[in-house]
Write a protein that holds these residues in place. Structure first.
Motif, PDB file in Angstrom:
ATOM      1  N   PRO A  38       0.835  -1.219   0.000  1.00  0.00           N
ATOM      2  CA  PRO A  38       0.000   0.000   0.000  1.00  0.00           C
ATOM      3  C   PRO A  38       0.865   1.263   0.000  1.00  0.00           C
ATOM      4  O   PRO A  38       1.836   1.350   0.765  1.00  0.00           O
ATOM      5  CB  PRO A  38      -0.795  -0.132   1.311  1.00  0.00           C
ATOM      6  CG  PRO A  38      -0.793  -1.602   1.615  1.00  0.00           C
ATOM      7  CD  PRO A  38       0.514  -2.129   1.118  1.00  0.00           C
ATOM      8  N   ALA A 247      -8.600  -6.704  -2.242  1.00  0.00           N
ATOM      9  CA  ALA A 247      -7.299  -6.028  -2.165  1.00  0.00           C
ATOM     10  C   ALA A 247      -6.170  -7.024  -2.379  1.00  0.00           C
ATOM     11  O   ALA A 247      -6.321  -8.220  -2.148  1.00  0.00           O
ATOM     12  CB  ALA A 247      -7.146  -5.364  -0.802  1.00  0.00           C
ATOM     13  N   TRP A 252      -5.430  -1.766  -4.037  1.00  0.00           N
ATOM     14  CA  TRP A 252      -5.768  -1.683  -2.614  1.00  0.00           C
ATOM     15  C   TRP A 252      -7.077  -0.932  -2.377  1.00  0.00           C
ATOM     16  O   TRP A 252      -7.359   0.060  -3.051  1.00  0.00           O
ATOM     17  CB  TRP A 252      -4.655  -0.937  -1.864  1.00  0.00           C
ATOM     18  CG  TRP A 252      -3.313  -1.529  -2.114  1.00  0.00           C
ATOM     19  CD1 TRP A 252      -2.356  -1.048  -2.952  1.00  0.00           C
ATOM     20  CD2 TRP A 252      -2.774  -2.745  -1.552  1.00  0.00           C
ATOM     21  NE1 TRP A 252      -1.254  -1.869  -2.927  1.00  0.00           N
ATOM     22  CE2 TRP A 252      -1.480  -2.925  -2.093  1.00  0.00           C
ATOM     23  CE3 TRP A 252      -3.264  -3.691  -0.640  1.00  0.00           C
ATOM     24  CZ2 TRP A 252      -0.671  -4.005  -1.755  1.00  0.00           C
ATOM     25  CZ3 TRP A 252      -2.451  -4.771  -0.310  1.00  0.00           C
ATOM     26  CH2 TRP A 252      -1.176  -4.922  -0.861  1.00  0.00           C
ATOM     27  N   GLN A 317      -5.410  -8.176   3.150  1.00  0.00           N
ATOM     28  CA  GLN A 317      -6.154  -7.296   4.064  1.00  0.00           C
ATOM     29  C   GLN A 317      -6.804  -8.117   5.179  1.00  0.00           C
ATOM     30  O   GLN A 317      -7.230  -9.252   4.952  1.00  0.00           O
ATOM     31  CB  GLN A 317      -7.220  -6.543   3.256  1.00  0.00           C
ATOM     32  CG  GLN A 317      -8.074  -5.600   4.073  1.00  0.00           C
ATOM     33  CD  GLN A 317      -9.037  -4.785   3.216  1.00  0.00           C
ATOM     34  OE1 GLN A 317      -8.752  -4.492   2.057  1.00  0.00           O
ATOM     35  NE2 GLN A 317     -10.180  -4.438   3.776  1.00  0.00           N
TER      36      GLN A 317
END
Ligand code: GLA
Length: 399
Positions: A38, A247, A252, A317
């Motif tokens: 990320p 994600a 993301w 995630q």
């Protein structure tokens, strides 16, 4: 923000092939191999809003280097809305007087080993009513590339009225219009041959997590704007439950930028904010005044153990795995086989919680490291018991 919702399950089912396509992005797919973890950095909006200028951005870059945030992974310096000027006779976008020379600014940011981000809209106007990219997508993408831009946040804003006029209440048509404008900008960026991270900002409309990667997005906002208070942050953060499968490396979910250090929450709440974003594999874009922050704020933003959860190479995630009144346990698997476990107290008084490690996918014999208190936590018969502060969190790494 006006609300805009897609209603039927049939509509969502119709998108499943798109979701599958999104997962197989990468070589030959639409999304470039960027943002494999990320994105981390800083964005001007949450603190400076329309007051951002060249000096603010240079000061943010200087601070990232001086205070250790760059070394901790914060590399994008992102200018949000209000940098835009008029177009020249050839239609080329100019900066306004707050940004005298965007190329020089990019050179400065790059000289620090950092990257520069910028902002626009597929509409004729941005949210703050500055010039948007409608009808100038290729020209603008080329300007960004010429200046040395590395990241674009592309905010639906002014395009909503085009959608309203063309599609009215036709949700499928509206969704297709969003796919088209984001694809158009992605293609324009790709044509420049400069790797530019594409950040979609359209507040989660049309279940963007199902198609954001398909149109070339490296990240996409999943909700409306965050504000610097616990109610806003927690509503947004905890509403991400269930989105984990959309994600992964290069694409993301984005529950919006950080408010840590802006003054509207206490330390426990800011730790919760940082921990929840780490569990969500969310972009970590600091939104405070980096040149004037307290040691406590810096300590939250640069907790390496927490950042390591967010930036874990597996890119999975986290999910909510247990709820008990205002207490929630979330977990996410990590690349080395460890598990990140977060215990949140959403209530306003201290509460004791007993975590069953198996519910978090960890072995009952696991060792626990408390990532904020920097100590080993005690496990008894596969269970961990602790008091959790109001609006607070205990963040653990099980190994
Ligand atoms: C929208 C976005 C915000 C910010 C502003 C700028 O509200 O969601 O993040 O970019 O526009 O005008």
């Amino acid at each position: 923000m006006p609300t805009f919702r897609f209603r039927s399950a049939a509509f969502l089912c119709g998108l499943l092939p798109l979701a599958a396509a999104a997962i197989s992005f990468g070589q030959g797919g639409r999304a470039p191999a960027a943002a494999l973890t990320p994105p981390m950095g800083w964005n001007s909006w949450n603190h400076f809003a329309s007051k951002v200028d060249d000096a603010t951005v240079r000061a943010a870059a200087d601070a990232l280097v001086a205070n250790g945030m760059k070394d901790a992974g914060y590399v994008y310096v992102n200018i949000d809305d209000t940098w835009e000027g008029e177009r020249d006779a050839a239609g080329k976008i100019q900066t306004n007087k707050k940004f005298p020379d965007m190329k020089a600014l990019a050179d400065y940011v790059h000289s620090k080993g950092l990257k520069l981000g910028i902002y626009s809209s597929p509409g004729d106007q941005t949210c703050a009513h500055f010039e948007g990219s409608l009808g100038h997508e290729e020209q603008d993408a080329q300007s960004y590339a010429d200046w040395g831009i590395d990241y674009l946040k592309y905010d639906l804003c002014g395009y909503r009225k085009v959608m309203q006029k063309t599609a009215g209440a036709d949700e499928e048509r509206s969704r297709q219009m969003m796919l088209d404008v984001y694809t158009k900008m992605h293609d324009a960026l790709r044509k420049t041959n400069r790797p530019i991270v594409l950040s979609l900002c359209q507040y989660g409309w049309g279940a963007v997590w199902r198609w954001g990667a398909e149109v070339g997005g490296n990240l996409w906002r999943t909700t409306g704007d965050i504000s610097d208070n616990y109610a806003s942050m927690s509503t947004i953060g905890f509403s991400q439950a269930g989105l984990s499968r959309f994600a992964g490396p290069g694409h993301w979910n984005d529950p919006d930028m950080l408010e840590v250090g802006n003054g509207g929450m206490n330390q426990a709440e800011y730790r919760t904010h940082m921990s929840l974003w780490a569990m969500l594999a969310a972009p970590l874009l600091a939104g405070n005044d980096l040149a004037k922050m307290t040691p406590e704020t810096l300590a939250i933003l640069t907790n390496r153990d927490v950042i390591a959860i967010d930036q874990d190479a597996l890119g999975r995630q986290g999910d909510r795995v247990a709820v008990e009144g205002p207490l929630e346990m979330w977990a996410r698997p990590l690349a080395n086989g460890d598990r990140a476990i977060a215990i949140f107290n959403r209530g306003s008084s201290p509460l004791s919680y007993t975590a069953d490690l198996r519910l978090a996918g960890a072995k009952p014999t696991a060792h626990l490291q408390d990532l904020w208190e920097k100590k080993e936590a005690t496990v008894v018969k596969g269970q961990y018991t602790a008091m959790v502060a109001p609006h607070g969190v205990i963040l653990l790494r099980a190994h």
